[in-house]
Design a protein around this motif. Structure first.
Motif, PDB file in Angstrom:
ATOM      1  N   GLU A 118     -18.119  56.291  20.292  1.00  0.00           N
ATOM      2  CA  GLU A 118     -18.049  56.652  21.709  1.00  0.00           C
ATOM      3  C   GLU A 118     -17.163  57.874  21.869  1.00  0.00           C
ATOM      4  N   PHE A 119     -17.539  58.759  22.768  1.00  0.00           N
ATOM      5  CA  PHE A 119     -16.795  59.999  23.005  1.00  0.00           C
ATOM      6  C   PHE A 119     -15.374  59.702  23.470  1.00  0.00           C
ATOM      7  N   PHE A 120     -14.398  60.487  22.947  1.00  0.00           N
ATOM      8  CA  PHE A 120     -13.031  60.401  23.447  1.00  0.00           C
ATOM      9  C   PHE A 120     -12.479  61.760  23.861  1.00  0.00           C
ATOM     10  N   VAL A 121     -12.609  62.784  23.005  1.00  0.00           N
ATOM     11  CA  VAL A 121     -12.005  64.069  23.345  1.00  0.00           C
ATOM     12  C   VAL A 121     -12.742  65.187  22.623  1.00  0.00           C
ATOM     13  N   GLN A 122     -12.753  66.357  23.254  1.00  0.00           N
ATOM     14  CA  GLN A 122     -13.264  67.554  22.589  1.00  0.00           C
ATOM     15  C   GLN A 122     -12.738  68.786  23.315  1.00  0.00           C
ATOM     16  N   VAL A 123     -12.782  69.911  22.619  1.00  0.00           N
ATOM     17  CA  VAL A 123     -12.517  71.214  23.220  1.00  0.00           C
ATOM     18  C   VAL A 123     -13.787  72.031  23.042  1.00  0.00           C
ATOM     19  N   ARG A 124     -14.304  72.569  24.124  1.00  0.00           N
ATOM     20  CA  ARG A 124     -15.549  73.335  24.065  1.00  0.00           C
ATOM     21  C   ARG A 124     -15.388  74.617  24.870  1.00  0.00           C
ATOM     22  N   GLN A 125     -16.264  75.562  24.623  1.00  0.00           N
ATOM     23  CA  GLN A 125     -16.213  76.833  25.345  1.00  0.00           C
ATOM     24  C   GLN A 125     -17.571  77.067  25.989  1.00  0.00           C
ATOM     25  N   PRO A 126     -17.730  76.654  27.242  1.00  0.00           N
ATOM     26  CA  PRO A 126     -19.010  76.846  27.936  1.00  0.00           C
ATOM     27  C   PRO A 126     -19.324  78.325  28.116  1.00  0.00           C
ATOM     28  N   SER A 127     -20.594  78.633  28.171  1.00  0.00           N
ATOM     29  CA  SER A 127     -21.015  80.021  28.417  1.00  0.00           C
ATOM     30  C   SER A 127     -20.461  80.478  29.765  1.00  0.00           C
ATOM     31  N   GLY A 128     -19.861  81.656  29.754  1.00  0.00           N
ATOM     32  CA  GLY A 128     -19.294  82.199  30.977  1.00  0.00           C
ATOM     33  C   GLY A 128     -17.818  81.917  31.145  1.00  0.00           C
ATOM     34  N   SER A 129     -17.272  80.992  30.342  1.00  0.00           N
ATOM     35  CA  SER A 129     -15.854  80.683  30.441  1.00  0.00           C
ATOM     36  C   SER A 129     -15.088  81.498  29.403  1.00  0.00           C
ATOM     37  N   THR A 130     -13.977  82.069  29.820  1.00  0.00           N
ATOM     38  CA  THR A 130     -13.168  82.865  28.898  1.00  0.00           C
ATOM     39  C   THR A 130     -12.163  82.021  28.129  1.00  0.00           C
ATOM     40  N   VAL A 131     -11.937  80.798  28.597  1.00  0.00           N
ATOM     41  CA  VAL A 131     -10.954  79.920  27.970  1.00  0.00           C
ATOM     42  C   VAL A 131     -11.639  78.605  27.607  1.00  0.00           C
ATOM     43  N   PRO A 132     -11.427  78.087  26.421  1.00  0.00           N
ATOM     44  CA  PRO A 132     -11.999  76.793  26.053  1.00  0.00           C
ATOM     45  C   PRO A 132     -11.571  75.693  27.027  1.00  0.00           C
ATOM     46  N   GLN A 133     -12.460  74.729  27.230  1.00  0.00           N
ATOM     47  CA  GLN A 133     -12.217  73.624  28.145  1.00  0.00           C
ATOM     48  C   GLN A 133     -11.910  72.350  27.369  1.00  0.00           C
ATOM     49  N   VAL A 134     -10.988  71.548  27.882  1.00  0.00           N
ATOM     50  CA  VAL A 134     -10.618  70.281  27.250  1.00  0.00           C
ATOM     51  C   VAL A 134     -11.297  69.149  28.017  1.00  0.00           C
ATOM     52  N   ASP A 135     -12.103  68.366  27.317  1.00  0.00           N
ATOM     53  CA  ASP A 135     -12.761  67.199  27.906  1.00  0.00           C
ATOM     54  C   ASP A 135     -12.144  65.934  27.320  1.00  0.00           C
ATOM     55  N   VAL A 136     -11.854  64.979  28.176  1.00  0.00           N
ATOM     56  CA  VAL A 136     -11.236  63.726  27.748  1.00  0.00           C
ATOM     57  C   VAL A 136     -12.008  62.560  28.358  1.00  0.00           C
ATOM     58  N   SER A 137     -12.074  61.472  27.621  1.00  0.00           N
ATOM     59  CA  SER A 137     -12.753  60.262  28.077  1.00  0.00           C
ATOM     60  C   SER A 137     -12.316  59.871  29.485  1.00  0.00           C
ATOM     61  N   LEU A 138     -13.290  59.772  30.390  1.00  0.00           N
ATOM     62  CA  LEU A 138     -12.954  59.375  31.753  1.00  0.00           C
ATOM     63  C   LEU A 138     -12.429  57.946  31.840  1.00  0.00           C
ATOM     64  N   PRO A 139     -12.977  56.977  31.102  1.00  0.00           N
ATOM     65  CA  PRO A 139     -12.365  55.638  31.161  1.00  0.00           C
ATOM     66  C   PRO A 139     -10.881  55.652  30.811  1.00  0.00           C
ATOM     67  N   PHE A 140     -10.472  56.486  29.851  1.00  0.00           N
ATOM     68  CA  PHE A 140      -9.058  56.563  29.484  1.00  0.00           C
ATOM     69  C   PHE A 140      -8.230  57.131  30.630  1.00  0.00           C
ATOM     70  N   LEU A 141      -8.718  58.196  31.270  1.00  0.00           N
ATOM     71  CA  LEU A 141      -7.998  58.786  32.405  1.00  0.00           C
ATOM     72  C   LEU A 141      -7.974  57.829  33.584  1.00  0.00           C
ATOM     73  N   TRP A 142      -9.084  57.151  33.817  1.00  0.00           N
ATOM     74  CA  TRP A 142      -9.136  56.198  34.926  1.00  0.00           C
ATOM     75  C   TRP A 142      -8.200  55.013  34.677  1.00  0.00           C
TER      76      TRP A 142
END
Length: 568
Positions: A118-142
């Motif tokens: 199951e997904f927990f964390v990643q750093v990705r760089q979407p097209s158009g973004s100059t800075v990588p984005q940090v994604d974290v599991s929403l259940p953990f944040l909730w």
């Protein structure tokens, strides 16, 4: 002989980590190719910060880390190989087949040969973004009710204290994401998952000419491969390298960090507080604040210390709360935090803070008990009469509340001005000043500097906050450069004020403008303190005197505005 453990200097009990569990493989390869220091951080029982995502490239080292979640009881399957699982997590995909079948992968779960992740964390760089984005599991944040801050997420405990949860450093080419280990393990325990931490670490050196070395480590919590190879990176001046690659498990655990909804119910040892002095021995009397061990009106005997036994604290116990008005609301009668908790208090005849012993254990979160214990003092003085009459005699009774009277007088004057002139006399307060004004308590120590902040708040609210444009309009014009306090005096005079009721505001402004607050010892400040009538008073008494004088002045203004409005 007992030797203290000094972190970073002396060794404590040996912990289980990859460095202690996996000994350096034999061989003639350079010592630095065995990353001993790095392996120390690969620990199945972390207690502080845990790296869950990393991408770093240096001259001598390269590092990649990741983290996914797996079901409890499936750790052996996940550790059957050193190959990372869950590589497709964090990416939405749409697929179709030549047979006409179609579907999608949501990127939240994945099946790698029977290992469900199951997904927990990643750093990705979407097209158009100059800075990588940090994604974290929403259940953990909730789970932690976390909120975003600069470079991470925080959460608030049941006591209202803010805690770090996730922190990260991100640049175009490298990043590192860390999570607080105790919070992660508490979440994993309740979520019935384990964290699978994945590591790929490369070391590069200039030395060469040695035989290849291969080794592996496989246990119930980790599975790693290691190899060292000479003269392999032909395009680099560091031609020899080693690589440690694999994964390890961190399991859920009931830690000291609990979500807010469990904190008050969590098993805790209740501390003792001073509640009296023995008349026979002069020794301090202490008792637990555990509500279940305190007496009530329904006890058959009077052998137990009663729930409503008052316990006393220095006024400074409120300092931390007053310092954060956006989080805590403090009045002479109640302390509360963001709707999470609250406790009734009072100030007794000698200025001590009173709280009932049972309320400490039932209404103040255990995270705060140490703070309150540090300010606990023996009883002295007399309980505030209004509280005694309300709580013990069942009577309707008010308590002195000069700050509350001051606020109410301002509201009444503003309402009267709005009816008479079309808008309030004092402007709406900025949010930060409004929070400070709502939690205004006055000095909490006898240090003269403790009066600076509270007096400045009153000056900002009642002098700086005056609507000078309105005063000029209703005063029939103003002289060149005439200030709001002079205009207020003219308005009061026009309404029939013969006592110059606004003088206290001019004196207060003089204390501020001549350095009387920030520099209490110079001659100019002493003169204005005499004018204000507080030169011979201690900080607490002086502040209360100013509050009462300003409150009386504003009340007179409200009366005059209401009378004038009624006569129109």
């Amino acid at each position: 002989m007992s030797i203290p453990v000094i972190p970073g200097y002396t060794a404590g009990p040996e912990r289980t980590n990859l460095a202690t569990s996996w000994k350096r493989p034999p061989g003639e390869y350079p010592e630095q190719l065995w990353p001993q220091d790095y392996l120390v951080g690969i620990d199945p029982d972390p207690s502080s910060w845990l790296v869950v995502e990393e991408n770093a490239h240096g001259v001598a080292n390269q590092c990649g880390r990741g983290c996914v979640l797996i079901h409890q009881g499936r750790e052996d399957s996940a550790l059957a190989d050193t190959t990372w699982v869950g590589r497709d997590l964090g990416d939405f995909g749409v697929w179709s087949t030549s047979d006409g079948e179609a579907g999608y992968d949501d990127g939240l779960t994945n099946d790698d040969g029977g290992v469900l992740s199951e997904f927990f964390v990643q750093v990705r760089q979407p097209s158009g973004s100059t800075v990588p984005q940090v994604d974290v599991s929403l259940p953990f944040l909730w789970f932690w009710d976390a909120f975003s801050v600069a470079n991470g997420w925080h959460y608030v405990s049941a006591s209202g204290r803010e805690h770090e949860l996730i922190r990260y450093e991100v640049s175009d080419q490298s990043w590192k994401v860390e999570v607080r280990a105790q919070e992660l393990r508490t979440f994993l325990k309740i979520y019935r998952k384990s964290a699978l931490l994945q590591v790929d670490y490369v070391t590069k050196v200039k030395e060469g000419d040695f035989a290849r070395v291969d080794d592996d480590y496989n246990s119930d919590w980790a599975h790693f491969d290691f190899y060292a190879i000479a003269d392999f990176l032909m395009a680099s001046d560091r031609r020899s390298m080693s690589r440690v690659c694999g994964q390890y498990v961190v399991k859920g655990l009931n830690t000291a960090r609990r979500p807010r909804w469990e904190e008050f119910q969590s098993a805790t040892e209740y501390p003792e507080f001073i509640y009296g002095v023995s008349p026979d021995t002069g020794q301090l009397l202490t008792h637990t604040c555990d509500p279940d061990r305190l007496g009530t009106y329904f006890d058959e005997t009077s052998t137990r210390v009663h729930y409503l036994t008052p316990v006393y604290f220095r006024r400074a116990v409120l300092q931390d709360y007053v310092a954060e008005p956006s989080r805590y609301e403090v009045t002479p009668f109640h302390l509360s935090c963001l709707g999470l908790w609250g406790v009734d208090i009072s100030i007794n005849s000698v200025g001590l803070i009173e709280v009932y012993l049972g309320d400490i254990g039932r209404k103040i979160p255990h995270e705060e008990w140490g703070h309150w214990r540090s300010h606990n003092v023996p009883p002295e003085g007399k309980m505030e009469e209004g509280r005694f009459r309300r709580d013990f005699l069942g009577q309707w009774a008010d308590s002195p509340d000069p700050i509350g009277d001051l606020r109410r007088a301002r509201e009444r004057a503003n309402d009267a001005a709005a009816k008479r002139f079309g808008r309030p006399l004092w402007r709406e307060l900025p949010s930060d000043l409004g929070e400070q004004y709502r939690s205004l308590m006055g000095p909490l120590t006898d240090d003269p500097s403790a009066m600076i902040g509270p007096l400045l708040i009153i000056a900002k609210v009642f002098v700086d906050g005056l609507d000078s444009k309105l005063l000029k309009e209703v005063g029939g014009g103003a002289g060149k450069g005439e200030q709001s306090l002079s205009l207020l005096k003219s308005l009061l005079a026009s309404l029939g004020d013969e006592a110059d009721s606004s003088k206290v505001l001019r004196d207060l402004y003089a204390v501020r403008s001549r350095g009387g607050v920030a520099h209490l010892s110079n001659s100019a400040s002493r003169a204005v303190l005499v004018q204000l009538g507080i030169s011979e008073l201690g900080p607490i008494a002086a502040f209360e005197a100013v509050v009462m004088k300003v409150g009386q002045s504003v009340a007179v203004l409200a009366d005059l505005l209401e009378q004038d409005g009624a006569s129109k």
